[in-house]
Scaffold this active site. Structure first.
Site, PDB file in Angstrom:
ATOM      1  N   ASP A 161       0.865  -1.185   0.000  1.00  0.00           N
ATOM      2  CA  ASP A 161       0.000   0.000   0.000  1.00  0.00           C
ATOM      3  C   ASP A 161       0.902   1.236   0.000  1.00  0.00           C
ATOM      4  O   ASP A 161       1.524   1.557   1.014  1.00  0.00           O
ATOM      5  CB  ASP A 161      -0.910   0.021   1.232  1.00  0.00           C
ATOM      6  CG  ASP A 161      -2.021  -1.020   1.176  1.00  0.00           C
ATOM      7  OD1 ASP A 161      -1.900  -1.996   0.414  1.00  0.00           O
ATOM      8  OD2 ASP A 161      -3.013  -0.863   1.923  1.00  0.00           O
ATOM      9  N   LYS A 207      -6.855   3.473  -3.131  1.00  0.00           N
ATOM     10  CA  LYS A 207      -7.216   3.426  -1.707  1.00  0.00           C
ATOM     11  C   LYS A 207      -7.440   4.840  -1.194  1.00  0.00           C
ATOM     12  O   LYS A 207      -6.724   5.763  -1.564  1.00  0.00           O
ATOM     13  CB  LYS A 207      -6.092   2.720  -0.942  1.00  0.00           C
ATOM     14  CG  LYS A 207      -6.235   2.694   0.569  1.00  0.00           C
ATOM     15  CD  LYS A 207      -5.070   1.927   1.211  1.00  0.00           C
ATOM     16  CE  LYS A 207      -5.051   2.097   2.724  1.00  0.00           C
ATOM     17  NZ  LYS A 207      -3.901   1.413   3.356  1.00  0.00           N
ATOM     18  N   LYS A 252     -10.076   0.275  -2.221  1.00  0.00           N
ATOM     19  CA  LYS A 252      -9.931  -0.034  -0.800  1.00  0.00           C
ATOM     20  C   LYS A 252     -10.324   1.191   0.009  1.00  0.00           C
ATOM     21  O   LYS A 252      -9.822   2.286  -0.235  1.00  0.00           O
ATOM     22  CB  LYS A 252      -8.498  -0.452  -0.471  1.00  0.00           C
ATOM     23  CG  LYS A 252      -8.267  -0.692   1.026  1.00  0.00           C
ATOM     24  CD  LYS A 252      -6.870  -1.229   1.318  1.00  0.00           C
ATOM     25  CE  LYS A 252      -6.596  -1.288   2.811  1.00  0.00           C
ATOM     26  NZ  LYS A 252      -5.240  -1.823   3.120  1.00  0.00           N
TER      27      LYS A 252
END
Length: 220
Positions: A89, A151, A180
């Site tokens: 991430d 995300k 996400k």
């Protein structure tokens, strides 16, 4: 639908201790969450502890500011994967996005995607710092760079995911890229809102509470 597989069970506080890491690993194994998401310093330990399970190891790159150099992010990614990370991430260069230096933003993401070599890459755009058009542009750049997910948030910038932002991101990237939601997803109600808006992964420290809410809800 396996709701537990939506959850990246997350502990990213700087003061996280080994005891706390052990706790989220044990919880992730008990509920069979998709992953545990931990800071890079904990990746090797988490990978060793999760070797006998289906639970993946997720870590964060350029976190939480996104302001390290592209070369640094690439090295962090390589190091994390060598230590056993399954998923990455990363945080975008938010200032470059706001400057309109879109090539720089895309190349920053591409460098991490290239080093990750088939490992899942999720791109944190920090929605709380962006306006509508910037969220759209960051989502487009994420898709163009070949990442797997866009995300919402680090959880460190004073705000987290909203259903409106998740929907905007999903509408922008379409079927090819997943979304996400992270930051402020604390219970079953929050979880459901994010999933309904288009999220297929949820980053949360409250994974156990979410699952307990599912167990207590007669609809499931």
């Amino acid at each position: 639908m396996k709701f537990e597989k939506y959850i990246d069970h997350t502990l990213l506080k700087p003061e996280s201790t080994r005891t706390q890491i052990d706790q989220i690993i044990d919880e992730a194994k008990a509920y069979n969450f998709k992953s545990v998401c931990v800071n890079p310093t904990h990746v090797k330990y988490a990978a060793e502890r999760l070797a006998d399970s289906e639970v993946l190891v997720c870590t964060v790159i350029g976190f939480p500011l996104g302001a390290s150099t592209t070369a640094t992010k690439a090295f962090e990614t390589e190091d994390a994967i060598q230590n056993g990370a399954d998923e990455i991430d990363m945080v975008i260069n938010i200032g470059a996005l706001k400057d309109g230096r879109f090539d720089d933003v895309q190349q920053d993401i591409e460098a991490v995607v290239k080093v990750a070599k088939g490992h899942t890459v999720k791109v944190i755009i920090e929605t709380v710092l962006l306006d509508h058009d910037e969220i759209v542009k960051a989502s487009e750049l994420t898709k163009a760079a070949g990442a797997d997910f866009v995300k919402t948030s680090t959880g460190f910038a004073g705000g987290g995911a909203t259903a409106e932002d998740v929907k905007l991101m999903k509408d922008t990237v379409g079927a090819d890229v997943e979304v996400k939601a992270s930051g402020g997803v604390r219970n079953l109600e929050d979880f459901n809102k994010m999933v309904e808006a288009g999220a297929t992964r949820i980053g949360a420290s409250a994974g156990v509470q979410i699952m307990q809410g599912l167990e207590a809800d007669s609809d499931y």
